[in-house]
Design an enzyme around this catalytic site. Structure first.
Site, mmCIF file in Angstrom:
data_model
loop_
_atom_site.group_PDB
_atom_site.id
_atom_site.type_symbol
_atom_site.label_atom_id
_atom_site.label_comp_id
_atom_site.label_asym_id
_atom_site.label_seq_id
_atom_site.Cartn_x
_atom_site.Cartn_y
_atom_site.Cartn_z
ATOM 1 N N LYS A 187 0.850 -1.169 0.072
ATOM 2 C CA LYS A 187 -0.062 -0.114 -0.022
ATOM 3 C C LYS A 187 0.951 1.393 0.168
ATOM 4 O O LYS A 187 1.866 1.422 0.764
ATOM 5 C CB LYS A 187 -0.884 0.004 1.172
HETATM 6 O O1 G3P Z 1 -7.497 1.909 5.259
HETATM 7 C C1 G3P Z 1 -7.980 2.689 4.732
HETATM 8 C C2 G3P Z 1 -9.323 3.637 5.009
HETATM 9 O O2 G3P Z 1 -10.224 2.333 5.017
HETATM 10 C C3 G3P Z 1 -9.470 4.291 6.296
HETATM 11 O O3 G3P Z 1 -11.017 4.540 6.757
HETATM 12 O O4 G3P Z 1 -12.447 5.235 8.705
HETATM 13 O O5 G3P Z 1 -9.910 5.673 8.922
HETATM 14 O O6 G3P Z 1 -11.479 7.049 7.443
HETATM 15 P P1 G3P Z 1 -11.057 5.724 7.978
#
Ligand code: G3P
Length: 217
Positions: free
Chosen positions: A83
């Site tokens: 990633k």
């Molecule tokens: O892993 C990336 C993403 O899904 C993060 O989500 O909830 O931290 O905005 P969030």
């Protein structure tokens, strides 16, 4: 549509993976920090549980260092996807990873032109952050639809991985907009199975069945 779990919590993953409905896993530095465990140990364990793609994020910000970190992460298991943040340096690294045959998930995507560049760099997955765009006052799901149209116009192979999913409506929206996959936090994933009318209906069926005094087995 593939459903990934957005977690670095191995016990939560084991529980949901037992349903056979978890196609892959994504992690990020925040989730690794939350696990309180060494990254390499956690990623290796996740790769043993799930056969599908497992995203492990680099921490470097300069392309050469990203490449060194990414090669090390990719060596953990064949299903590791490196990633990489959607920055100029990240896309330089993505292009090199593609040449080397290392799978990438380009993360922190917030615009269609960013997604176009990621596809041109040879990203395996693009991660548009739906929930964070909503928080920002935009409509996150519109970005998924824009990227779908752009990738289809030019036959890009990059898969759209809807990320920053906050609820079932986001999963529905991503599916309607044509996302290839969505990465879902465990609590949201568990809630997808449920509906109050399912529970109410089942209670009624079970009560009525009991009245018949019958048994199927
Ligand atoms: O892993 C990336 C993403 O899904 C993060 O989500 O909830 O931290 O905005 P969030």
């Amino acid at each position: 549509m593939q459903l990934f779990l957005d977690t670095a919590d191995v016990s939560v993953l084991r529980d949901l993976a037992a349903t056979g409905l978890v196609d892959g896993v994504t992690t990020n530095p925040t989730l690794i920090a939350k696990s309180g465990r060494p990254m390499f140990e956690v990623i290796a364990e996740i790769c043993d549980i799930v056969e599908g793609p497992v995203s492990a994020e680099v921490a470097a910000t300069e392309s050469k260092a990203m490449l060194a970190e990414g090669r090390k992460l990719a060596a953990i298991a064949t299903n590791v996807v490196v990633k990489v943040p959607l920055t100029r340096e990240g896309l330089i690294a993505t292009r090199e990873f593609a040449i080397e045959g290392i799978q990438t998930n380009v993360t922190l995507c917030f615009s269609a032109p960013q997604a176009l560049l990621a596809a041109k760099a040879g990203a395996s997955y693009i991660s548009p952050f739906v929930g964070r765009l909503d928080d920002y006052g935009a409509v996150g799901m519109e970005l998924i639809a824009e990227i779908r149209a752009i990738y289809d116009n030019y036959d890009f192979d990059t898969e759209i991985l809807a990320a920053s999913i906050r609820n079932g409506a986001h999963v529905t929206g991503a599916a309607i907009a044509g996302a290839d996959c969505a990465t879902i936090p465990p609590d949201v994933f568990a809630a997808l199975f449920k509906h109050p009318l399912t529970e109410k209906g089942l209670d009624q069926f079970l009560a009525d069945w009991a009245k018949t005094g019958q048994s199927i087995l």
